[in-house]
Design a protein around this motif. Structure first.
Motif, PDB file in Angstrom:
ATOM      1  N   ASP A 475      25.489   0.109  58.260  1.00 30.47           N
ATOM      2  CA  ASP A 475      25.863   1.522  58.123  1.00 30.47           C
ATOM      3  C   ASP A 475      24.860   2.320  57.299  1.00 30.47           C
ATOM      4  OD1 ASP A 475      28.072   1.031  59.634  1.00 30.47           O
ATOM      5  OD2 ASP A 475      29.470   0.897  57.953  1.00 30.47           O
ATOM      6  N   GLY A 476      24.398   1.761  56.184  1.00 33.76           N
ATOM      7  CA  GLY A 476      23.539   2.506  55.274  1.00 33.76           C
ATOM      8  C   GLY A 476      22.165   2.834  55.828  1.00 33.76           C
ATOM      9  N   PHE A 477      21.799   2.232  56.981  1.00 32.80           N
ATOM     10  CA  PHE A 477      20.470   2.445  57.531  1.00 32.80           C
ATOM     11  C   PHE A 477      20.479   3.239  58.838  1.00 32.80           C
ATOM     12  CE2 PHE A 477      20.189  -1.260  54.841  1.00 32.80           C
ATOM     13  CZ  PHE A 477      19.003  -1.064  54.150  1.00 32.80           C
ATOM     14  N   ARG A 478      21.657   3.651  59.275  1.00 37.95           N
ATOM     15  CA  ARG A 478      21.725   4.358  60.552  1.00 37.95           C
ATOM     16  C   ARG A 478      21.240   5.798  60.442  1.00 37.95           C
ATOM     17  NH1 ARG A 478      27.663   2.095  62.565  1.00 37.95           N
ATOM     18  NH2 ARG A 478      26.990  -0.077  62.826  1.00 37.95           N
ATOM     19  N   SER A 479      21.628   6.469  59.380  1.00 38.31           N
ATOM     20  CA  SER A 479      21.179   7.851  59.187  1.00 38.31           C
ATOM     21  C   SER A 479      19.859   7.869  58.427  1.00 38.31           C
ATOM     22  CB  SER A 479      22.230   8.650  58.412  1.00 38.31           C
ATOM     23  OG  SER A 479      22.359   8.151  57.095  1.00 38.31           O
ATOM     24  N   ASP A 481      16.903  10.472  56.164  1.00 40.47           N
ATOM     25  CA  ASP A 481      16.849  11.593  55.230  1.00 40.47           C
ATOM     26  C   ASP A 481      15.530  12.322  55.432  1.00 40.47           C
ATOM     27  OD1 ASP A 481      16.367  13.120  52.730  1.00 40.47           O
ATOM     28  OD2 ASP A 481      18.216  12.145  52.068  1.00 40.47           O
ATOM     29  N   LYS A 554      16.887   8.375  49.828  1.00 37.11           N
ATOM     30  CA  LYS A 554      18.143   8.922  50.322  1.00 37.11           C
ATOM     31  C   LYS A 554      19.055   9.117  49.108  1.00 37.11           C
ATOM     32  CE  LYS A 554      18.233   6.563  54.802  1.00 37.11           C
ATOM     33  NZ  LYS A 554      19.010   5.631  55.655  1.00 37.11           N
ATOM     34  N   LYS A 558      18.639   3.919  44.185  1.00 34.29           N
ATOM     35  CA  LYS A 558      19.484   2.907  43.577  1.00 34.29           C
ATOM     36  C   LYS A 558      18.648   1.775  42.975  1.00 34.29           C
ATOM     37  CE  LYS A 558      23.299  -0.210  44.644  1.00 34.29           C
ATOM     38  NZ  LYS A 558      24.156  -0.780  45.713  1.00 34.29           N
TER      39      LYS A 558
END
Length: 794
Positions: A475-479, A481, A554, A558
């Motif tokens: 999920d964290g890599f689909r969109s 920035d 993005k 982190k």
């Protein structure tokens, strides 16, 4: 007053957008290397075997298989379908023996769990006709052997596309080749055909079942799910047509049961007519093949397209042969053309295969030399086996543009198994190899990436544009920035093709895209906080920003992981020290500026050449002034204390980042600064190993910690870049020469040893043992080993 300022701000934003879009629309397209051309190929590398088209409405022909028994236990076939090359298939060995990326590919699949070995051979001609030889060897119990499913589908990448393609049965009769028709429009008299012939069936012909289906055109890609919903526990197609091509059987046992001899012919004729044309608009055909009496199955499949038929028809019409013929008569004449296919039979196909294979091997020797020929053949074949084509939209955060723009991706990919999609900074390394192999194909890939660029110059680093791709991505890599960059490695292959008159047009068109990309970097990847309105205002007003750089993330970065740098978890900060300016990005921008200077000279843009040269020298001076630690004389990231941003200090970590000024030739030869980097590289206490240069110093407290991705492992792209730079220095630097030769030998021997043992290239290599690790097979940038063998660093 405040309201007036807001209105003025909005007006300036709109004005700037209109100006940018206007300039974008005036840019030239790469018409001389158009990509969407309906060309056939193996462009779904995550699937075990699928022939598809570079088209927005592709036809797909592929393979799924299963086994009724595993280890002597009867299985639910629905749960044992093999379709794609995924992370759970560790029992499978999948390898391209030969693949030229264009019109020939030979693949071997060994499934130890299913006791199946499959060999596929694909050959295509210039008319976009193709043939396939599919051989299946069941190494288990022949009485409950392998089940083979072949599928033919029509599909589309666009939701609003109302295509009219229809799949029909042309021939499905006993002892005849199976022939499926692809009708493109109701009014068209031209169709494409797929013909399936069983080879060497004299001993015991196979059993066939055929079913036509309909599904949403945007969902026909998911054939495993569709097949799952249309078979029973034993793998039988529900409500299918059945045929047994066995001449020993009586005809009435096949289809016409309980009728007189006189009526058998009439019954068969009616059945043939009913199968010939269907009133339903089917877009999927599934053919099930079994043979409990044979361990080996062999099929020849050929595709006859309407392009050559249309050309022959036009020629005939010019001679008035068809001018007064009826539609049925025209179809009969066309059928005679189609019967004289380029791939006439399996024997002709085998001769063509031999010619293609011999030429492939000869071309490899001419372009990559004779050292480690077996490794080079496997590496190039599997790199080209990772070519992807897809079309769709991507979710981009923080973008001033709408996120509904469809774009086409035609690119290499890092790994068929774990990363069968396009990545920006990987692609420059891929294309550095592919440009040596086939310059036209290389330019098509570069073209595809530059056309993805938006009006501001932004290129998303990871191309997740379809549901088929998205379901394989966390999920964290689909969109993406619009403020997150990726290293501009596309410059590497573009610089490779700067020579030769034939490339001038391509370079001119690329140059404008590269300039826009360069300006986007300069405006977005600064050392200032970019996620605020003030920054956006400055971009839109085209305000000049300071020439030092910091990777953006993005949202928040982190744990100090700057994914856009490509180095993921490489440590970029210390306790109570945040990252402020990044040495690797500063070095990339020096290289970017120098590349634009080189291209300006090649294109005779004198003023631009002077301007870029001046800017390059400014960046180099800034590198010396701001990134060089005068205590150790090593280059480092610049940080600032958490509670006092003005109190700057160097980040302490030593590793790949430290070598970037060397990598991009940003420091002079035989200087103390260069000597310090060479000492660091050659020190076993820091970066040197017997297998390659490790990513993080052995003395670093974070060595091997956390996810341990870029915290010690040996990565091929950085080792390649280091070798590339050492060769620039070593003619006047003896230590650089020693390191170059030892490092090159270490890399080649270790990669070759691992490949001989497993048949695979790996994502990374262990710095202590040299063992391949992480993702495999990884025929993306690890394939740079072929350029290292060739010593090609242009």
């Amino acid at each position: 007053m405040l309201k007036q300022h807001k209105l003025l701000y909005k007006f300036l934003i709109v004005l700037a957008l209109l100006f940018i879009i206007s300039n974008s629309q005036q840019e030239q397209n790469f018409d001389d290397i158009q990509v969407v051309d309906n060309s056939w190929g193996l462009y779904k590398p995550h699937l075990l075997f699928c022939v598809t088209q570079r088209s927005l409405n592709p036809i797909n022909f592929g393979l799924i298989y299963a086994n009724q028994q595993i280890n002597g236990i009867h299985q639910n076939v629905k749960n044992n379908l093999r379709w794609k090359f995924g992370n759970k298939n560790d029992h499978m060995f999948v390898d391209y023996i030969s693949n030229n990326g264009l019109d020939f590919a030979e693949q071997k699949i060994v499934d130890s769990k299913m006791n199946v070995e499959i060999q596929t051979v694909f050959v295509k001609n210039e008319e976009q006709q193709w043939g396939i030889n599919l051989q299946i060897k069941n190494q288990g119990d022949s009485q409950n052997g392998v089940i083979v499913y072949l599928y033919l589908t029509s599909s589309t990448y666009e939701s609003n596309n109302n295509i009219k393609q229809k799949i029909l049965i042309d021939t499905f009769e006993d002892n005849q080749p199976i022939k499926l028709e692809i009708e493109h429009t109701k009014k068209s008299i031209l169709s494409d055909y797929i013909e399936i012939v069983e080879v060497n069936k004299q001993d015991q012909p196979s059993l066939f079942e055929l079913k036509l289906l309909s599904a949403n055109l945007q969902e026909t890609w998911d054939m495993q799910k569709i097949l799952y919903n249309n078979i029973d526990f034993n793998g039988n197609l529900e409500n299918s047509l059945k045929m047994q091509t066995d001449p020993s059987k009586e005809e009435e046992q096949n289809h016409c049961v309980g009728v007189s001899d006189q009526s058998i012919r009439e019954c068969s004729k009616k059945r043939k007519q009913s199968l010939k044309r269907s009133k339903q608009n089917h877009n999927i055909a599934i053919l099930k093949i079994t043979n409990p009496s044979r361990n080996n199955l062999n099929f020849f499949i050929r595709f006859q397209n309407s392009t050559i038929t249309q050309r022959q028809l036009n020629y005939t019409q010019q001679n008035d042969t068809l001018s007064n013929q009826s539609i049925k008569q025209k179809q009969k004449i066309i059928s005679s053309f189609q019967d004289s296919s380029y791939f006439e039979n399996i024997y002709v196909f085998e001769q063509l295969t031999k010619l293609k294979k011999d030429k492939f091997k000869l071309d490899l020797k001419q372009k990559f030399g004779y050292e480690k020929e077996d490794l080079i053949q496997s590496t190039i074949s599997n790199l080209l086996g990772g070519i992807v084509f897809y079309h769709g939209k991507i979710v981009v955060r923080n973008s001033l543009m709408k996120n509904n723009e469809y774009k086409t991706v035609f690119s290499a990919s890092p790994s068929r198994k774990i990363f069968p999609r396009a990545f920006l900074w990987d692609e420059g390394f891929h294309d550095s190899i592919i440009c040596v192999w086939n310059e036209i194909l290389c330019k098509q890939f570069i073209y595809s990436w530059l056309q993805i660029q938006d009006v501001f110059g932004y290129i998303p680093r990871e191309q997740v544009r379809t549901t088929e791709i998205s379901i394989m991505v966390p999920d964290g890599f689909r969109s993406q920035d619009s403020y997150e960059a990726n290293p501009p490695t596309l410059l590497l292959p573009i610089l490779q093709i700067t020579q030769g008159r034939k490339n001038i047009s391509f370079l001119q068109k690329s140059f404008r895209k590269l300039e826009k990309w360069f300006k986007w970097f300069s405006k977005t990847q600064s050392g200032l906080d970019f996620h605020n309105k003030d920054k956006i205002n400055r971009i839109m007003l085209n305000e000049q920003l300071p020439p030092h750089y910091r990777w953006q993330c993005k949202g928040y970065c982190k744990d100090g992981n700057f994914m856009g740098s490509g180095l993921d978890d490489y440590p970029r900060q210390d306790p109570l020290v945040i990252s402020k300016q990044h040495l690797d990005l500063q070095s990339w921008m020096i290289f970017f500026t120098e590349s634009l200077e080189t291209l300006s000279a090649r294109l005779n843009y004198k003023a631009k050449q002077t301007s870029y040269k001046k800017f390059k020298e400014q960046l180099k001076q800034q590198l010396m002034n701001e990134f060089l630690d005068r205590k150790s004389y090593l280059f480092k990231d610049l940080g600032a204390k958490v509670f006092n941003n003005t109190d700057e200090q160097f980040v302490t970590h030593l590793g790949y980042i430290t070598t970037y000024p060397l990598i991009f030739n940003a420091i002079k030869n035989n200087t103390y600064e260069l000597q310090q980097i060479l000492d660091l590289l050659y020190s076993k206490e820091h970066l040197w190993t017997d297998y390659g240069i490790r990513s993080l110093s052995l003395k670093d407290p974070l060595q091997g910690t956390g996810d341990d991705y870029w915290r010690g492992a040996i990565w091929m792209p950085l080792n390649y870049l280091i070798l590339r730079s050492l060769k620039l220095y070593y003619f006047q630097n003896e230590k650089a020469k020693i390191i170059y030769h030892e490092l090159r030998d270490n890399l080649i021997q270790n990669v070759y040893k691992n490949w001989k043992q497993s048949g695979y290239l790996y994502e990374t290599y262990n710095p202590y043992t040299g063992q391949g690790q992480r993702g495999y097979p990884f025929n993306g940038w690890t394939s740079l080993i072929v350029l290292i063998i060739k010593q090609d660093f242009e």
